[in-house]
Design a protein around this motif. Structure first.
Motif, short mmCIF file in Angstrom:
data_model
loop_
_atom_site.label_atom_id
_atom_site.label_comp_id
_atom_site.label_asym_id
_atom_site.label_seq_id
_atom_site.Cartn_x
_atom_site.Cartn_y
_atom_site.Cartn_z
N GLY A 36 0.82 -1.21 0.00
CA GLY A 36 0.00 0.00 0.00
C GLY A 36 0.85 1.26 0.00
O GLY A 36 0.61 2.20 -0.78
N ASP A 37 1.86 1.29 0.86
CA ASP A 37 2.76 2.44 0.90
C ASP A 37 3.49 2.63 -0.43
O ASP A 37 3.62 3.75 -0.93
CB ASP A 37 3.81 2.26 2.01
CG ASP A 37 3.21 2.37 3.40
OD1 ASP A 37 2.04 2.80 3.51
OD2 ASP A 37 3.91 2.02 4.37
N ASN A 38 3.95 1.52 -0.99
CA ASN A 38 4.68 1.61 -2.25
C ASN A 38 3.79 2.12 -3.38
O ASN A 38 4.20 2.94 -4.20
CB ASN A 38 5.26 0.24 -2.61
CG ASN A 38 6.35 0.33 -3.66
OD1 ASN A 38 7.14 1.26 -3.66
ND2 ASN A 38 6.38 -0.64 -4.56
N SER A 39 2.54 1.65 -3.38
CA SER A 39 1.59 2.11 -4.42
C SER A 39 1.34 3.60 -4.30
O SER A 39 1.35 4.34 -5.30
CB SER A 39 0.27 1.35 -4.29
OG SER A 39 0.44 -0.03 -4.48
N TRP A 40 1.09 4.07 -3.07
CA TRP A 40 0.83 5.50 -2.88
C TRP A 40 2.07 6.32 -3.22
O TRP A 40 1.96 7.39 -3.84
CB TRP A 40 0.39 5.77 -1.45
CG TRP A 40 0.44 7.25 -1.10
CD1 TRP A 40 1.13 7.83 -0.10
CD2 TRP A 40 -0.27 8.30 -1.78
NE1 TRP A 40 0.93 9.19 -0.11
CE2 TRP A 40 0.08 9.51 -1.13
CE3 TRP A 40 -1.13 8.35 -2.88
CZ2 TRP A 40 -0.43 10.75 -1.53
CZ3 TRP A 40 -1.63 9.60 -3.28
CH2 TRP A 40 -1.29 10.76 -2.61
N GLN A 41 3.24 5.83 -2.86
CA GLN A 41 4.46 6.61 -3.10
C GLN A 41 4.71 6.78 -4.59
O GLN A 41 5.10 7.86 -5.04
CB GLN A 41 5.65 5.92 -2.43
CG GLN A 41 6.72 6.88 -1.95
CD GLN A 41 6.22 7.79 -0.85
OE1 GLN A 41 5.41 7.38 -0.03
NE2 GLN A 41 6.67 9.02 -0.83
N LEU A 42 4.49 5.74 -5.37
CA LEU A 42 4.64 5.84 -6.82
C LEU A 42 3.60 6.79 -7.41
O LEU A 42 3.88 7.57 -8.32
CB LEU A 42 4.54 4.46 -7.46
CG LEU A 42 5.71 3.51 -7.21
CD1 LEU A 42 5.36 2.09 -7.65
CD2 LEU A 42 6.96 4.00 -7.93
N THR A 43 2.38 6.73 -6.86
CA THR A 43 1.31 7.62 -7.33
C THR A 43 1.62 9.06 -6.96
O THR A 43 1.48 9.98 -7.79
CB THR A 43 -0.03 7.20 -6.71
OG1 THR A 43 -0.32 5.84 -7.04
CG2 THR A 43 -1.16 8.10 -7.20
N ALA A 44 2.05 9.29 -5.71
CA ALA A 44 2.38 10.64 -5.26
C ALA A 44 3.51 11.22 -6.11
O ALA A 44 3.48 12.40 -6.50
CB ALA A 44 2.77 10.62 -3.79
N ALA A 45 4.52 10.40 -6.40
CA ALA A 45 5.64 10.87 -7.21
C ALA A 45 5.17 11.27 -8.60
O ALA A 45 5.62 12.29 -9.16
CB ALA A 45 6.71 9.79 -7.30
N THR A 46 4.27 10.50 -9.17
CA THR A 46 3.76 10.82 -10.50
C THR A 46 2.93 12.10 -10.48
O THR A 46 3.00 12.92 -11.41
CB THR A 46 2.92 9.65 -11.05
OG1 THR A 46 3.75 8.47 -11.07
CG2 THR A 46 2.44 9.94 -12.45
N LEU A 47 2.16 12.32 -9.41
CA LEU A 47 1.42 13.58 -9.26
C LEU A 47 2.37 14.77 -9.23
O LEU A 47 2.13 15.81 -9.84
CB LEU A 47 0.57 13.55 -7.99
CG LEU A 47 -0.69 12.69 -8.02
CD1 LEU A 47 -1.29 12.57 -6.63
CD2 LEU A 47 -1.71 13.27 -9.00
N VAL A 48 3.48 14.62 -8.52
CA VAL A 48 4.47 15.70 -8.47
C VAL A 48 5.12 15.88 -9.84
O VAL A 48 5.35 17.02 -10.29
CB VAL A 48 5.55 15.40 -7.40
CG1 VAL A 48 6.60 16.52 -7.37
CG2 VAL A 48 4.90 15.26 -6.03
N GLY A 49 5.39 14.78 -10.52
CA GLY A 49 5.94 14.88 -11.88
C GLY A 49 4.99 15.61 -12.81
O GLY A 49 5.43 16.42 -13.65
N LEU A 50 3.69 15.37 -12.67
CA LEU A 50 2.70 16.04 -13.51
C LEU A 50 2.64 17.54 -13.24
O LEU A 50 2.21 18.31 -14.09
CB LEU A 50 1.31 15.42 -13.30
CG LEU A 50 1.13 14.02 -13.88
CD1 LEU A 50 -0.20 13.43 -13.42
CD2 LEU A 50 1.17 14.06 -15.40
N GLN A 51 3.06 17.96 -12.04
CA GLN A 51 3.14 19.39 -11.77
C GLN A 51 4.14 20.06 -12.72
O GLN A 51 3.94 21.21 -13.13
CB GLN A 51 3.59 19.64 -10.33
CG GLN A 51 2.57 19.24 -9.28
CD GLN A 51 3.11 19.53 -7.88
OE1 GLN A 51 3.92 18.78 -7.36
NE2 GLN A 51 2.68 20.63 -7.30
#
Length: 467
Positions: A20-35
């Protein structure tokens, strides 16, 4: 008790890995990348004059790519690796598969996830620096500036403040998600680099209208929503603290936007869309160092201050202070990032809740991580004063470091290649620099008679009859 088959450890999912943590971390990183891509690419490309749209957007896109290569080559280990010197990690590559699938230095994540997550923060920092330099910096000089500044400035700040072995980290500085490492750094570095590069042309400084305000708002929207990952990903776990950080982020940002908007209406008579966007950015920046360690009411207060204090420095002080008037900071990153980032760091030192800090840092230490007001309230006045002092020390360190390193880097680059574009390029813009323009309407900007519009057609078609 036996676990469901999908949760049983195996070679690909070792016992220390939290899916769960790994999934969220990859998602959060991609959200930051989209910024950054496409967020700031769109925002920069649309908020500038038409003739600078391609150049401004491409400065952001180039930085994103260049930072990643440098990050896995040496940057990540210098920021979060084994200690090299007091404020820097040992340079090393981060490409070996054995290393990438091992557990990261924090959290229940593999190194590969942590490297990706930290990369998008490094990339957006350089892109924010670019905001101060739009409309006149030599693109070749920018290509040199990005890897040099990442190597000799960003890594030092990141190691000192975020790495558990960093000297400011050990002192107990609170920088939840980059108020110091990202925003204060980029604001000071951008302002310093703008000083060395020089101003835009007089004509551009006097009139620099956005070429597409609707696209600017689209980029701003990606920036705002991407901040969910920016602040929500920094506990490195799917925790209650992460949820609090996300909510506080949006509450502060909305309040800041509305505060800036009201001030524009009161003093200028019109609700400025660009002004509201600036207020949005200052709110995002101000809450970043405090996101998961302050109460919701503190987020409201921080939003009110981030929507008013940077507004005052930008609209009033900027016109009165000689140095601010002298330096041409295209996107006003000094006000939106340096001022707002410093403000956020100080307010964190005032409002940080001890219990929330324990949730984030996982320590029970009254000598660190206690806001000044809570220190007064609980009888730990000395600890509260100390925390505020550490926050101020962090500001001084980041400011001095970035003035020095950015100046040295700019001066070194100027020995190799001009920092500033040639006068004819400044007058023409995109077409002179890249041979491309942002908007090619029918019959507008076409160089040749051919209407094939093929990207492979590099030169005019051969003339008939040897003409």
């Amino acid at each position: 008790m036996s676990l469901p088959s999908n949760l049983n450890p195996d070679e690909a999912s070792p016992p220390w890995l939290n899916k769960g943590d790994n999934s969220w971390q990859l998602t959060a990183a991609t959200l930051v990348g989209l910024q950054s891509v496409p967020g700031l690419v769109i925002l920069y490309g649309s908020i500038v004059k038409k003739k600078w749209a391609v150049n401004s957007a491409f400065m952001a896109l180039y930085a994103f790519a260049a930072v990643l290569v440098c990050w896995v080559g040496w940057g990540y280990r210098m920021s979060f690796g084994d200690k090299f010197i007091h404020f820097l990690g040992m340079p090393n590559v981060s490409l070996d598969a054995h290393y990438l699938i091992e557990q990261a230095f924090l959290g229940y994540l593999p190194n590969a996830t942590m490297i990706y997550f930290q990369f998008v923060f490094a990339a957006i920092t350089l892109i924010l620096v670019a905001g101060a330099l739009l409309g006149r910096m030599n693109f070749l000089a920018w290509m040199l500036f990005v890897p040099l500044w990442l190597t000799f400035s960003y890594t030092i700040t990141a190691y000192s403040i975020w790495c558990p072995e960093g000297w400011l980290s050990k002192k107990g500085i609170i920088d939840y998600s980059g108020g110091y490492v990202i925003h204060l750094s980029s604001g000071v570095a951008g302002f310093t680099a703008a000083y060395w590069v020089g101003p835009r042309t007089t004509k551009d400084k006097e009139r620099f209208p956005p070429n597409n305000i609707l696209l600017m708002l689209a980029g701003a929207g990606l920036l705002w929503m991407g901040w969910t990952g920016f602040n929500g990903g920094d506990p490195y776990t799917v925790s209650t603290d992460a949820s609090l950080a996300v909510l506080n982020t949006h509450v502060c940002t909305a309040t800041s936007l509305l505060t800036w908007l009201m001030l524009d209406i009161i003093f200028f008579g019109k609700p400025s869309v660009i002004g509201a966007t600036q207020g949005m950015i200052t709110g995002l920046v101000c809450i970043t160092p405090a996101a998961g360690v302050v109460q919701g009411w503190a987020a409201i207060l921080m939003g009110m201050m981030s929507g008013s204090i940077p507004w005052y420095t930008m609209m009033v002080l900027h016109k009165k202070i000689g140095l601010l008037k002298q330096v041409d900071d295209t996107m006003a990153v000094f006000h939106t990032h340096a001022v707002a980032g410093s403000l956020g760091g100080i307010l964190t030192g005032l409002f940080a809740v001890p219990k929330l800090n324990r949730l984030f840092y996982m320590v029970d230490n009254w000598q660190h991580y206690i806001g000044f007001f809570y220190g007064l309230h609980t009888g730990h006045t000395t600890a509260g004063f100390k925390q505020l002092g550490i926050q101020l020390l962090g500001i001084v360190f980041v400011v001095l470091l970035n003035i020095f390193t950015t100046s040295v880097i700019c001066l070194l680059i100027s020995l190799i290649i001009p920092l500033r574009l040639a006068e004819d390029e400044l007058q023409t813009g995109d077409d002179a620099i890249h041979g491309e323009e942002a908007y090619a309407l029918w019959g507008d900007g076409e160089k040749y008679e051919s209407k094939l519009n093929s990207i492979y057609e590099e030169f005019p078609p051969p003339s008939k009859g040897g003409e």
